[in-house]
Design a protein around this motif. Sequence first.
Motif, PDB file in Angstrom:
ATOM      1  N   LEU A 126       0.718  -0.956   0.067  1.00 49.70           N
ATOM      2  CA  LEU A 126      -0.022   0.038   0.033  1.00 49.70           C
ATOM      3  C   LEU A 126       0.778   1.217  -0.172  1.00 49.70           C
ATOM      4  O   LEU A 126       0.638   2.123  -0.684  1.00 49.70           O
ATOM      5  CB  LEU A 126      -1.091  -0.083   1.093  1.00 49.70           C
ATOM      6  N   ILE A 127       1.957   1.240   0.812  1.00 49.10           N
ATOM      7  CA  ILE A 127       2.644   2.313   0.985  1.00 49.10           C
ATOM      8  C   ILE A 127       3.586   2.587  -0.519  1.00 49.10           C
ATOM      9  O   ILE A 127       3.720   3.663  -0.953  1.00 49.10           O
ATOM     10  CB  ILE A 127       3.802   2.297   2.076  1.00 49.10           C
ATOM     11  N   ALA A 128       3.920   1.412  -1.091  1.00 52.48           N
ATOM     12  CA  ALA A 128       4.741   1.419  -2.481  1.00 52.48           C
ATOM     13  C   ALA A 128       3.649   1.880  -3.475  1.00 52.48           C
ATOM     14  O   ALA A 128       4.137   2.909  -4.178  1.00 52.48           O
ATOM     15  CB  ALA A 128       4.953   0.109  -2.972  1.00 52.48           C
ATOM     16  N   ALA A 129       2.549   1.649  -3.512  1.00 45.19           N
ATOM     17  CA  ALA A 129       1.510   2.192  -4.329  1.00 45.19           C
ATOM     18  C   ALA A 129       1.332   3.924  -4.289  1.00 45.19           C
ATOM     19  O   ALA A 129       1.316   4.589  -4.904  1.00 45.19           O
ATOM     20  CB  ALA A 129       0.215   1.559  -4.349  1.00 45.19           C
ATOM     21  N   PHE A 130       1.283   4.282  -3.020  1.00 44.38           N
ATOM     22  CA  PHE A 130       1.180   5.651  -2.632  1.00 44.38           C
ATOM     23  C   PHE A 130       2.179   6.452  -3.134  1.00 44.38           C
ATOM     24  O   PHE A 130       2.225   7.570  -3.669  1.00 44.38           O
ATOM     25  CB  PHE A 130       0.987   5.847  -1.087  1.00 44.38           C
ATOM     26  N   ALA A 131       3.448   5.699  -3.078  1.00 47.62           N
ATOM     27  CA  ALA A 131       4.693   6.361  -3.442  1.00 47.62           C
ATOM     28  C   ALA A 131       4.986   6.593  -4.881  1.00 47.62           C
ATOM     29  O   ALA A 131       5.145   7.687  -5.649  1.00 47.62           O
ATOM     30  CB  ALA A 131       5.826   5.602  -2.985  1.00 47.62           C
ATOM     31  N   GLY A 132       4.175   5.419  -5.509  1.00 47.87           N
ATOM     32  CA  GLY A 132       4.093   5.627  -7.071  1.00 47.87           C
ATOM     33  C   GLY A 132       2.875   6.652  -7.493  1.00 47.87           C
ATOM     34  O   GLY A 132       3.458   7.543  -8.437  1.00 47.87           O
ATOM     35  N   VAL A 133       2.243   6.876  -6.708  1.00 49.19           N
ATOM     36  CA  VAL A 133       1.115   8.111  -7.011  1.00 49.19           C
ATOM     37  C   VAL A 133       1.846   9.448  -6.938  1.00 49.19           C
ATOM     38  O   VAL A 133       1.720  10.469  -7.797  1.00 49.19           O
ATOM     39  CB  VAL A 133      -0.222   8.026  -6.234  1.00 49.19           C
ATOM     40  N   LEU A 134       2.646   9.614  -5.912  1.00 49.52           N
ATOM     41  CA  LEU A 134       3.338  10.749  -5.389  1.00 49.52           C
ATOM     42  C   LEU A 134       4.346  11.035  -6.474  1.00 49.52           C
ATOM     43  O   LEU A 134       4.346  12.298  -6.966  1.00 49.52           O
ATOM     44  CB  LEU A 134       4.003  10.650  -4.140  1.00 49.52           C
ATOM     45  N   ALA A 269       4.128   5.086 -12.544  1.00 44.76           N
ATOM     46  CA  ALA A 269       3.083   4.047 -12.731  1.00 44.76           C
ATOM     47  C   ALA A 269       3.719   2.558 -12.830  1.00 44.76           C
ATOM     48  O   ALA A 269       3.028   1.542 -12.350  1.00 44.76           O
ATOM     49  CB  ALA A 269       2.815   4.215 -14.307  1.00 44.76           C
ATOM     50  N   GLY A 270       4.911   2.339 -12.979  1.00 42.69           N
ATOM     51  CA  GLY A 270       5.674   1.007 -12.814  1.00 42.69           C
ATOM     52  C   GLY A 270       5.592   0.526 -11.283  1.00 42.69           C
ATOM     53  O   GLY A 270       5.267  -0.654 -10.964  1.00 42.69           O
ATOM     54  N   ILE A 271       5.803   1.569 -10.260  1.00 40.39           N
ATOM     55  CA  ILE A 271       5.663   1.120  -8.911  1.00 40.39           C
ATOM     56  C   ILE A 271       4.276   0.641  -8.658  1.00 40.39           C
ATOM     57  O   ILE A 271       3.999  -0.140  -7.882  1.00 40.39           O
ATOM     58  CB  ILE A 271       6.206   2.270  -7.969  1.00 40.39           C
ATOM     59  N   ILE A 272       3.365   1.470  -9.091  1.00 42.81           N
ATOM     60  CA  ILE A 272       1.743   1.217  -8.946  1.00 42.81           C
ATOM     61  C   ILE A 272       1.672  -0.277  -9.348  1.00 42.81           C
ATOM     62  O   ILE A 272       1.006  -1.170  -8.674  1.00 42.81           O
ATOM     63  CB  ILE A 272       1.079   2.226  -9.486  1.00 42.81           C
ATOM     64  N   PHE A 273       1.821  -0.505 -10.555  1.00 39.83           N
ATOM     65  CA  PHE A 273       1.802  -1.751 -11.233  1.00 39.83           C
ATOM     66  C   PHE A 273       2.232  -2.906 -10.392  1.00 39.83           C
ATOM     67  O   PHE A 273       1.735  -3.958 -10.242  1.00 39.83           O
ATOM     68  CB  PHE A 273       2.194  -1.903 -12.791  1.00 39.83           C
ATOM     69  N   LEU A 274       3.732  -2.814 -10.143  1.00 35.18           N
ATOM     70  CA  LEU A 274       4.380  -3.695  -9.105  1.00 35.18           C
ATOM     71  C   LEU A 274       3.599  -3.728  -7.815  1.00 35.18           C
ATOM     72  O   LEU A 274       3.597  -5.038  -7.436  1.00 35.18           O
ATOM     73  CB  LEU A 274       5.623  -3.221  -8.921  1.00 35.18           C
ATOM     74  N   ALA A 275       3.182  -2.763  -7.357  1.00 38.06           N
ATOM     75  CA  ALA A 275       2.510  -3.070  -5.996  1.00 38.06           C
ATOM     76  C   ALA A 275       1.132  -3.765  -5.956  1.00 38.06           C
ATOM     77  O   ALA A 275       0.690  -4.625  -5.379  1.00 38.06           O
ATOM     78  CB  ALA A 275       2.109  -1.653  -5.261  1.00 38.06           C
ATOM     79  N   VAL A 276       0.522  -3.564  -7.362  1.00 39.92           N
ATOM     80  CA  VAL A 276      -0.856  -4.181  -7.386  1.00 39.92           C
ATOM     81  C   VAL A 276      -0.572  -5.569  -7.730  1.00 39.92           C
ATOM     82  O   VAL A 276      -1.423  -6.453  -7.092  1.00 39.92           O
ATOM     83  CB  VAL A 276      -1.429  -3.420  -8.630  1.00 39.92           C
ATOM     84  N   ALA A 277       0.283  -5.842  -8.367  1.00 42.60           N
ATOM     85  CA  ALA A 277       0.856  -7.206  -8.707  1.00 42.60           C
ATOM     86  C   ALA A 277       1.256  -7.929  -7.343  1.00 42.60           C
ATOM     87  O   ALA A 277       0.491  -9.390  -7.204  1.00 42.60           O
ATOM     88  CB  ALA A 277       2.130  -7.246  -9.761  1.00 42.60           C
ATOM     89  N   GLY A 278       1.849  -7.201  -6.462  1.00 46.81           N
ATOM     90  CA  GLY A 278       2.289  -7.816  -5.064  1.00 46.81           C
ATOM     91  C   GLY A 278       1.134  -8.159  -4.499  1.00 46.81           C
ATOM     92  O   GLY A 278       0.955  -9.273  -3.834  1.00 46.81           O
ATOM     93  N   MET A 279      -0.112  -7.145  -4.488  1.00 47.03           N
ATOM     94  CA  MET A 279      -1.060  -7.561  -3.468  1.00 47.03           C
ATOM     95  C   MET A 279      -2.066  -8.574  -4.248  1.00 47.03           C
ATOM     96  O   MET A 279      -2.402  -9.326  -3.445  1.00 47.03           O
ATOM     97  CB  MET A 279      -2.000  -6.204  -3.527  1.00 47.03           C
ATOM     98  N   THR A 280      -2.101  -8.333  -5.559  1.00 48.93           N
ATOM     99  CA  THR A 280      -3.062  -9.599  -6.233  1.00 48.93           C
ATOM    100  C   THR A 280      -2.389 -10.783  -6.179  1.00 48.93           C
ATOM    101  O   THR A 280      -3.346 -11.715  -5.801  1.00 48.93           O
ATOM    102  CB  THR A 280      -3.220  -9.094  -7.843  1.00 48.93           C
TER     103      THR A 280
END
Length: 298
Positions: A126-134, A269-280
Motif C-alpha cells: 500500500l505504501i509502495a502504491a502511494f509512493a507511485g502516485v506521489l 506507474a511502474g511502482i503502482i503496477f508492481l504494488a498491485v501485482a504484489g497485492m494481487t
Amino acid sequence: MDTQRLGTLEMSVAMTASGTIGWFVLSSGESVLRVVLWRCIFGALTLFLACAAMGLLHHLRNKRVLLLGSLGGVTIVINWLLLFSAYSRSSISIATAIYNTYPFMLFVLGAIFFAEKMTASKLLWLIAAFAGVLLIVMADTKVGGFGSQYLSGVAMALGAAFCYAVCTVLIKKLSGTPPHIIALIQVVVGIVLMGPIAHAAPSTTKGWGMVATIGIVHTGLVYILLYGAIQKLPTHLTAALSFIYPAVAILVDLIALGRRLYLIQIAGAGIIFLAVAGMTFGWSFKRSEPQPALSGCD
C-alpha cells in the motif's frame, strides 16, 4: 476448446477491449455526461437481452438485490464520470495507472468494515502504491508544468478508484446473485441519474458510433465475457490476465494519441503496477499464506 482455454480467451478479449475505452471516450467528441448516459442506455439494452436469454430476470423481484444493486449503480456511475473526465486531463495512461490502485482502497475498506487482517506485507505494498502516485503527482512540478488540469485528473482517477472499491464492497454483499443482473441494475440506475442532466443525443454520426460501442461492447459484452471467464478460471490466472487492461490502455495512449510519458511518470506507474501485482498475487516480504486476487474493468 476446454473450459480453461475458453475462459482465458474470454478474459483476454474483455481486458483488451477495456483497455481501448479511453480512446473511444476521447474520440467521441461528446461530453462526459452524454457518454455516460448513452453508455448506460446501450449497455442496459445489451444486458437486458443477455439476462432474458439466460433466464435471470426473476432475480429483479428480490428487493435486497434491487437496493444494493442500485447503491452500486450510483457509485459506478460516479466512477465512470470521474474516470472519463480524468482521461482528458491527465492522459489515458496516467488515469489508468492511478485507477488501478483500487485494490488497495478495497483492502482498506475491508479492514475497516469487515475486520479483514492488515498484514505487514499488504501495508508495505500500500505504501509502495502511494509512493507511485506521489511520483506521478511530482511530474507536474519536475518536468511538465502540466498545471491544475493534470492534478485534477490525478485526483479524479483516485476518486474513480475509490468509487469502484465501494461498488465492489456492495457487490460482495450480493454473493450468489448473477453479476449480469447486478450490472443491468447499475446501468438502469445510471439512466435514471444521468437522464435529467444529459438528455441530449450524440451530435454526430461518429459520436453515435463511439457511444454505441462503449455501451454495447465495453459495457454489455465485456461484462458478459468477464463474468463468464471468472467462473471458468483459477484466481491466479484471472489476476494475471487482468493486467492486459492497463497494458493495452498505455499502448493505445502511445500509438493512437501519441502521448508519451516522462521518466518520472513511467517510474510512478511502474511502482503502482508492481504494488498491485504484489497485492494481487499475495507476494510477501516474509513467508505467509497467499492472498486472494482481485480483478476488474471500467
